[in-house]
Scaffold this active site. Sequence first.
Site, PDB file in Angstrom:
ATOM      1  CB  CYS A  25      19.534   3.313 -19.556  1.00 13.83           C
ATOM      2  SG  CYS A  25      20.271   4.818 -19.977  1.00 13.83           S
ATOM      3  CG  HIS A  68      23.226   2.895 -23.670  1.00  8.23           C
ATOM      4  ND1 HIS A  68      22.402   1.916 -23.741  1.00  8.23           N
ATOM      5  CD2 HIS A  68      23.032   4.100 -22.989  1.00  8.23           C
ATOM      6  CE1 HIS A  68      21.217   2.622 -23.361  1.00  8.23           C
ATOM      7  NE2 HIS A  68      22.281   4.547 -22.820  1.00  8.23           N
ATOM      8  CD  GLU A 113      23.695  -0.922 -24.947  1.00 10.97           C
ATOM      9  OE1 GLU A 113      23.812  -1.446 -23.981  1.00 10.97           O
ATOM     10  OE2 GLU A 113      22.445   0.035 -25.150  1.00 10.97           O
TER      11      GLU A 113
HETATM   12  N1  GLN Z   1      14.933   8.187 -20.261  1.00 11.88           N
HETATM   13  C1  GLN Z   1      15.631   7.708 -19.115  1.00 11.88           C
HETATM   14  C2  GLN Z   1      17.110   9.004 -18.940  1.00 11.88           C
HETATM   15  O1  GLN Z   1      17.074  10.097 -19.406  1.00 11.88           O
HETATM   16  C3  GLN Z   1      16.811   6.449 -19.618  1.00 11.88           C
HETATM   17  C4  GLN Z   1      17.332   6.768 -20.651  1.00 11.88           C
HETATM   18  C5  GLN Z   1      17.986   5.700 -21.386  1.00 11.88           C
HETATM   19  O2  GLN Z   1      17.249   4.509 -20.748  1.00 11.88           O
HETATM   20  N2  GLN Z   1      19.181   5.812 -22.537  1.00 11.88           N
HETATM   21  O3  GLN Z   1      17.799   8.774 -17.656  1.00 11.88           O
END
Ligand code: GLN
Length: 547
Positions: free
Chosen positions: A380, A519, A521
Amino acid sequence: MARYVFITGGVVSSLGKGLASAALGALLQARGFSVRLRKLDPYLNVDPGTMSPFEHGEVFVTDDGAETDLDLGHYERFTGVAARATDSVSSGRIYSSVLEKERRGDYLGKTIQVIPHVTDEIKDFLRVGADEVDFMLCEIGGTVGDIEGLPFFEAIRQFGQERPRGQCIFMHLTLLPWIAASGELKTKPTQHSVKELRSIGIAPDVLVCRSERPIPEKEREKLALFCNVRPDSVIAAYDLKSIYEAPLAYHREGMDQAVLDAFGISPAPKPNLARWDDVADRVFNPEGEVKIAIVGKYTQLEDAYKSIAEALTHGGMANRVKVCIEWVDAELFEREDPAPYLEGFHAILVPGGFGERGTEGKIKAAQFAREHNVPYLGICLGMQMAVVEAARNLAGMHKAGSQEFDHEAGQARFEPVIFHLKEWIKDNQKIARDVLDQKGGTMRLGSYSATLKEGSKVAEVYGTHRIEERHRHRYEVDVKYREALEGHGLCFSGMSPDGRLPEIVEVTGHPWFIGVQFHPELKSKPFAPHPLFADFVRAATEISRLV
Ligand code: GLN
């Protein structure tokens, strides 16, 4: 119709109620039953999505896009049953639903009260999907006696009364403190906790007692007598070296048997614990060790990256190695050269996060990994920062950055390689969002598909060309930079099926450098390690054997 097990806690919090619930789920499955686990949280936030990871640990995301308590992660890791939005609820959600109904006029003429309106709302939540499984395990957050928890306790008491006899049991988790000076385990706090529970009309059927020492027979009998449970329903919960030992440990102590006895299920089907024997064997008999650095922002609290740490452990299990994680504060690299800190690691992972703090350090960590051929997994924000790094240092776009960090600044400081996504498609429907939208529940959340590029590293790792992964973010890599970046060795190897949203990038020619917008994970299990984590740890293991 499902039988219900309500899991409550007393004496102190953080005793491992979530883990005990998850382990019980696994044990019931091992005996051939189907289960679903559910969490009821007494806090007033509608969901934990708006809470800081420092307050609440990680926010777990379900396939259907709910932001939930991290205990749902334990539930999934131990049972493999994908949690749903309807498996997590808070006082905030219950009250907002009651108030919405009140405004709509659903209760017209009535005075709205905790009993019956709030408790009815909670009971409706408990009933969802009751005909789908053999057992529904419902954990109540917090400890008995907490003010906010009362409506939940009252609701489960009523629920137990309304079900046919023998369809509902209560399991209570407490602590037996060890008093070193007198050399004794004390049962009094547990007695008080059960007294509190009974004063609100709930009599526990099974008592689970956390204890750092073996519980002597005498104490067990005393607990049974004073707390009104059967002696073989007093289950000891000792400290474990690995959480993945929990199903076997609880089975040894007789937890699943006590639960089945309380329901009068006899003869109890024999358990098949082969899955958990294999998991324990892999955890306790590694054939090597790898050192992985997690360069993040919320490094003081391990719970903030709970699922990542677990998924790395699963990756280790897949390769029969122990994964030693070191948490490195990304901000450090904004002041200092990362090389001396990162040199000794076999792989680097940069996790998700929000806000600008620490991001220049994450970019440095990505650069170090790319330039030194160290395996890198960016998740992310960790992917977004790897893209910014490539844009700046490979494609020469020195002002590359994310719009996320420009919002407060007013004037744009960055070339928005990472931009704020305002419109996207989910299940054939257009979703529109604005920068100024409310914060709660407005990200791109839940499961989305991605198409993987033929011949790419990720296609090889996943062994397929179509994947489904869970998302939680507002910003995206802008596809208009694709050509420029691919021309400089950053391959866009996973895209949304419509080709508009980059989902995965990888550095061509690097032994293992992958960034993912989602994600992974959240979907890893000890008995089914996620392919990305399994292969990331495999790459780290190779490096560890070279040095
Ligand atoms: N802050 C970033 C976004 O909103 C990444 C979010 C995250 O890592 N879950 O896109």
